[in-house]
Write an enzyme that holds these catalytic residues in place. Structure first.
Site, PDB file in Angstrom:
ATOM      1  N   GLU A   1      -1.804  -4.945  -2.199  1.00  0.00           N
ATOM      2  CA  GLU A   1      -1.574  -5.956  -1.142  1.00  0.00           C
ATOM      3  C   GLU A   1      -1.959  -7.372  -1.547  1.00  0.00           C
ATOM      4  O   GLU A   1      -2.081  -8.245  -0.683  1.00  0.00           O
ATOM      5  CB  GLU A   1      -2.266  -5.547   0.176  1.00  0.00           C
ATOM      6  CG  GLU A   1      -1.761  -4.241   0.793  1.00  0.00           C
ATOM      7  CD  GLU A   1      -0.383  -4.353   1.476  1.00  0.00           C
ATOM      8  OE1 GLU A   1       0.115  -5.484   1.662  1.00  0.00           O
ATOM      9  OE2 GLU A   1       0.201  -3.288   1.792  1.00  0.00           O
TER      10      GLU A   1
ATOM     11  N   ASP B   1      -7.535  -2.107  -0.700  1.00  0.00           N
ATOM     12  CA  ASP B   1      -6.561  -3.041  -0.117  1.00  0.00           C
ATOM     13  C   ASP B   1      -7.234  -4.401  -0.019  1.00  0.00           C
ATOM     14  O   ASP B   1      -8.305  -4.530   0.600  1.00  0.00           O
ATOM     15  CB  ASP B   1      -6.146  -2.503   1.262  1.00  0.00           C
ATOM     16  CG  ASP B   1      -5.061  -3.320   1.943  1.00  0.00           C
ATOM     17  OD1 ASP B   1      -5.037  -4.564   1.762  1.00  0.00           O
ATOM     18  OD2 ASP B   1      -4.265  -2.729   2.691  1.00  0.00           O
TER      19      ASP B   1
ATOM     20  N   ASP C   1      -6.835  -6.772   1.782  1.00  0.00           N
ATOM     21  CA  ASP C   1      -7.083  -7.302   3.124  1.00  0.00           C
ATOM     22  C   ASP C   1      -8.366  -6.758   3.758  1.00  0.00           C
ATOM     23  O   ASP C   1      -8.722  -7.145   4.871  1.00  0.00           O
ATOM     24  CB  ASP C   1      -5.860  -7.147   4.039  1.00  0.00           C
ATOM     25  CG  ASP C   1      -5.495  -5.715   4.398  1.00  0.00           C
ATOM     26  OD1 ASP C   1      -6.395  -4.871   4.538  1.00  0.00           O
ATOM     27  OD2 ASP C   1      -4.284  -5.454   4.566  1.00  0.00           O
TER      28      ASP C   1
ATOM     29  N   HIS D   1      -7.158  -1.808   7.547  1.00  0.00           N
ATOM     30  CA  HIS D   1      -6.290  -0.899   8.309  1.00  0.00           C
ATOM     31  C   HIS D   1      -6.472   0.537   7.817  1.00  0.00           C
ATOM     32  O   HIS D   1      -6.934   0.755   6.692  1.00  0.00           O
ATOM     33  CB  HIS D   1      -4.819  -1.288   8.100  1.00  0.00           C
ATOM     34  CG  HIS D   1      -4.534  -2.755   8.255  1.00  0.00           C
ATOM     35  ND1 HIS D   1      -4.593  -3.632   7.190  1.00  0.00           N
ATOM     36  CD2 HIS D   1      -4.220  -3.493   9.349  1.00  0.00           C
ATOM     37  CE1 HIS D   1      -4.309  -4.857   7.623  1.00  0.00           C
ATOM     38  NE2 HIS D   1      -4.080  -4.810   8.931  1.00  0.00           N
TER      39      HIS D   1
ATOM     40  N   HIS E   1       4.136   0.595   4.541  1.00  0.00           N
ATOM     41  CA  HIS E   1       2.777   0.355   4.004  1.00  0.00           C
ATOM     42  C   HIS E   1       1.685   0.664   5.036  1.00  0.00           C
ATOM     43  O   HIS E   1       0.519   0.769   4.650  1.00  0.00           O
ATOM     44  CB  HIS E   1       2.632  -1.067   3.436  1.00  0.00           C
ATOM     45  CG  HIS E   1       2.378  -2.144   4.451  1.00  0.00           C
ATOM     46  ND1 HIS E   1       1.689  -3.296   4.155  1.00  0.00           N
ATOM     47  CD2 HIS E   1       2.746  -2.244   5.753  1.00  0.00           C
ATOM     48  CE1 HIS E   1       1.626  -4.068   5.235  1.00  0.00           C
ATOM     49  NE2 HIS E   1       2.271  -3.457   6.211  1.00  0.00           N
TER      50      HIS E   1
ATOM     51  N   ASP F   1      -3.811   2.685   7.728  1.00  0.00           N
ATOM     52  CA  ASP F   1      -2.522   3.119   7.168  1.00  0.00           C
ATOM     53  C   ASP F   1      -2.269   4.589   7.487  1.00  0.00           C
ATOM     54  O   ASP F   1      -1.793   5.373   6.663  1.00  0.00           O
ATOM     55  CB  ASP F   1      -2.463   2.835   5.655  1.00  0.00           C
ATOM     56  CG  ASP F   1      -2.577   1.338   5.377  1.00  0.00           C
ATOM     57  OD1 ASP F   1      -2.280   0.529   6.279  1.00  0.00           O
ATOM     58  OD2 ASP F   1      -2.981   0.969   4.258  1.00  0.00           O
TER      59      ASP F   1
ATOM     60  N   ASP G   1     -10.169  -0.805   3.383  1.00  0.00           N
ATOM     61  CA  ASP G   1      -9.001  -1.481   3.971  1.00  0.00           C
ATOM     62  C   ASP G   1      -9.372  -1.978   5.374  1.00  0.00           C
ATOM     63  O   ASP G   1     -10.204  -1.367   6.056  1.00  0.00           O
ATOM     64  CB  ASP G   1      -7.878  -0.421   4.070  1.00  0.00           C
ATOM     65  CG  ASP G   1      -6.481  -0.992   4.278  1.00  0.00           C
ATOM     66  OD1 ASP G   1      -6.344  -2.063   4.874  1.00  0.00           O
ATOM     67  OD2 ASP G   1      -5.529  -0.309   3.848  1.00  0.00           O
TER      68      ASP G   1
ATOM     69  N   HIS H   1       0.796  -1.228   0.000  1.00  0.00           N
ATOM     70  CA  HIS H   1       0.000   0.000   0.000  1.00  0.00           C
ATOM     71  C   HIS H   1       0.833   1.286   0.000  1.00  0.00           C
ATOM     72  O   HIS H   1       0.291   2.376  -0.214  1.00  0.00           O
ATOM     73  CB  HIS H   1      -1.009  -0.020   1.157  1.00  0.00           C
ATOM     74  CG  HIS H   1      -2.354   0.502   0.780  1.00  0.00           C
ATOM     75  ND1 HIS H   1      -3.519   0.162   1.428  1.00  0.00           N
ATOM     76  CD2 HIS H   1      -2.727   1.386  -0.196  1.00  0.00           C
ATOM     77  CE1 HIS H   1      -4.540   0.802   0.863  1.00  0.00           C
ATOM     78  NE2 HIS H   1      -4.084   1.555  -0.115  1.00  0.00           N
TER      79      HIS H   1
HETATM   80  N1  ARG Z   1      -1.059  -0.887  11.326  1.00  0.00           N
HETATM   81  C1  ARG Z   1      -0.082  -1.891  11.007  1.00  0.00           C
HETATM   82  C2  ARG Z   1       1.282  -1.242  10.785  1.00  0.00           C
HETATM   83  O1  ARG Z   1       1.433  -0.059  10.820  1.00  0.00           O
HETATM   84  C3  ARG Z   1      -0.492  -2.708   9.808  1.00  0.00           C
HETATM   85  C4  ARG Z   1      -0.557  -1.935   8.517  1.00  0.00           C
HETATM   86  C5  ARG Z   1      -1.046  -2.790   7.393  1.00  0.00           C
HETATM   87  N2  ARG Z   1      -1.088  -2.020   6.172  1.00  0.00           N
HETATM   88  C6  ARG Z   1      -1.391  -2.519   4.978  1.00  0.00           C
HETATM   89  N3  ARG Z   1      -1.302  -1.697   3.956  1.00  0.00           N
HETATM   90  N4  ARG Z   1      -1.722  -3.773   4.823  1.00  0.00           N
HETATM   91  O2  ARG Z   1       2.246  -1.925  10.567  1.00  0.00           O
HETATM   92 MN    MN Z   2      -3.617  -0.804   3.390  1.00  0.00          MN
HETATM   93 MN    MN Z   3      -4.665  -3.363   4.999  1.00  0.00          MN
END
Ligand code: ARG
Ligand code: MN
Ligand code: MN
Ligand code: MN
Length: 297
Positions: free
Chosen positions: A269, A224, A226, A123, A138, A125, A121, A99
Site C-alpha cells: 500500500e 500495510d 497505512d 484495516h 484490497h 481487510d 494494518d 494488499h
Molecule cells: N474496509 C475498506 C474496504 O473494504 C478499506 C480497506 C482498505 N484496505 C487496504 N488494504 N488499505 O474498502
Molecule cells: Mn491492508
Molecule cells: Mn490498510
C-alpha cells in the site's frame, strides 16, 4: 539469513493509481543494500507481471472492483509460483502493490504448511464481496485467506483456506466495516485495535503475539503502510488518522525480531504519487531492517 525480494506492482485491488510504483519506491529506498548491511544475503527476484489497468477496461463494466477478480487471481497465482522458485529456507519479502497481493504472498510463504499471520494494518481487510461497501478487493484478502468469500479467491493455488482464523493477529486496527466486525467476532480472530495499543502498549502486545506463535514453523508479517499515522506516512491510498507512531512501529518490529518467530514479510500500500519525497517507502525500508535484526547497540 537468505532473503528473497519479490515485487508485485498490483494496483487492481483498489481505485487509486500509483500503488503499482510501491516496489520501485522501496527499492529506490535501498532495501537490498540496507539488508545486506545487516549481514544478510539478499537476492532480488524482480517483479511479477501485472496487467496495466487500461488494458482491462472491459472488466470495469462489473460493479465495483470485482471486475478485476480474474486478473488479481492470476497475479496471485504468479506470486505463489515465484515464491515457490525460492529455496525453502529463504525469507521472502514481497513488495506491493495493494494488499490484494497477500492472497498470493501468504499462500506462497506458507509452502503448504500451517502459517501464523500478523496483519499490521489500520484495516482488517476482512470483507467478503457480500460485506464490502467499496467492492475493492484490497479490503478482502484476509477473509479469503481464511476461507471466506468468493471461491475463485479462496481456492487459489490449492483448494481450501490457507490460514486458520485462530492463527491470525491484527494490530493497529482503527477502521472496520460492520460486516467485518461481525465476521471477525464470529471467527474469533485476535484483534488489537489502536485502543488496545494505547492501553496495553506495544511491549505487552508483542509478548502476547510471541507467546501465541511459539513453536510455529512459519509466521508471516503483512505490513500495510497505512497502519502508520498518516502524518509520518502520507503515501497511502486509504489513510486513517491516529495510527502507529514511528517509535511504536519500530518497537513492534524490534520485539518481533527478538522473538525470532517471523519467516516472511510483505510491505504493501505504498503509493508514491500520494507521498512526500518517498518518505513512506523509506520508513517501510527502515521497518524491514528493524524486523530483520537491526541493532544499534
Ligand atoms: N474496509 C475498506 C474496504 O473494504 C478499506 C480497506 C482498505 N484496505 C487496504 N488494504 N488499505 O474498502
Ligand atoms: Mn491492508
Ligand atoms: Mn490498510
Ligand atoms: Mn498499473
Amino acid at each position: 539469513k537468505d532473503i528473497g525480494i519479490l515485487g508485485v506492482p498490483m494496483d487492481l485491488g483498489q481505485g487509486r493509481r500509483g500503488v503499482d510504483m510501491g516496489p520501485s519506491a522501496m527499492r529506490y529506498g535501498r532495501l537490498q543494500e540496507v539488508l545486506e548491511g545487516l549481514g544478510h544475503r539478499v537476492h532480488d527476484y524482480g517483479d511479477v507481471r501485472v496487467p496495466v489497468v487500461e488494458s482491462l477496461r472491459h472488466a470495469q463494466q462489473e460493479p465495483g472492483g470485482m471486475g478485476y477478480l480474474e486478473a488479481i487471481r492470476t497475479v496471485c497465482l504468479d506470486t505463489i509460483a515465484a515464491i515457490d522458485q525460492m529455496p525453502a529456507e529463504v525469507f521472502p519479502i514481497v513488495l506491493g502493490g495493494d494488499h490484494s497481493i497477500a492472497m498470493g504472498s501468504v499462500t506462497g510463504a506458507s509452502r503448504g504448511e500451517r502459517i501464523g499471520v500478523i496483519w499490521v494494518d489500520a484495516h482488517a481487510d476482512f470483507n467478503t464481496p457480500e460485506t464490502s461497501p467499496s467492492g475493492n478487493i484490497h479490503g478482502m484478502p484476509l477473509a479469503h485467506l481464511c476461507g471466506l468469500g468468493d471461491p475463485r479467491l479462496v481456492h487459489l493455488g490449492r483448494p481450501g483456506a490457507k490460514v486458520r482464523p485462530e492463527d491470525v493477529v491484527l494490530i493497529g486496527i482503527r477502521s472496520l466495516d460492520p460486516g467485518e466486525v461481525r465476521l471477525l467476532r464470529e471467527r474469533g480472530v485476535m484483534v488489537y485495535t489502536m485502543k488496545e495499543v494505547d492501553i496495553q502498549g506495544i511491549p505487552a502486545i508483542a509478548q502476547q503475539v510471541a507467546a501465541k506463535f511459539k513453536g510455529f514453523s512459519r509466521v508471516h508479517v503483512s505490513l500495510d503502510a497505512d497502519v502508520l499515522d498518516p502524518e509520518i506516512a502520507p503515501g497511502v491510498g486509504t489513510p486513517v488518522p491516529g495510527g502507529l507512531t514511528y517509535r511504536e512501529a519500530h518497537l513492534l518490529m524490534e520485539l518481533l525480531a527478538d522473538a525470532r518467530i517471523v519467516t516472511s514479510l510483505d510491505m504493501v500500500e505504498v503509493n508514491p504519487i500520494l507521498d512526500i519525497a518517498n518518505r513512506t517507502a523509506k520508513i517501510m525500508v527502515e521497518l524491514a531492517s528493524s524486523l530483520l535484526g537491526k541493532k544499534i547497540y
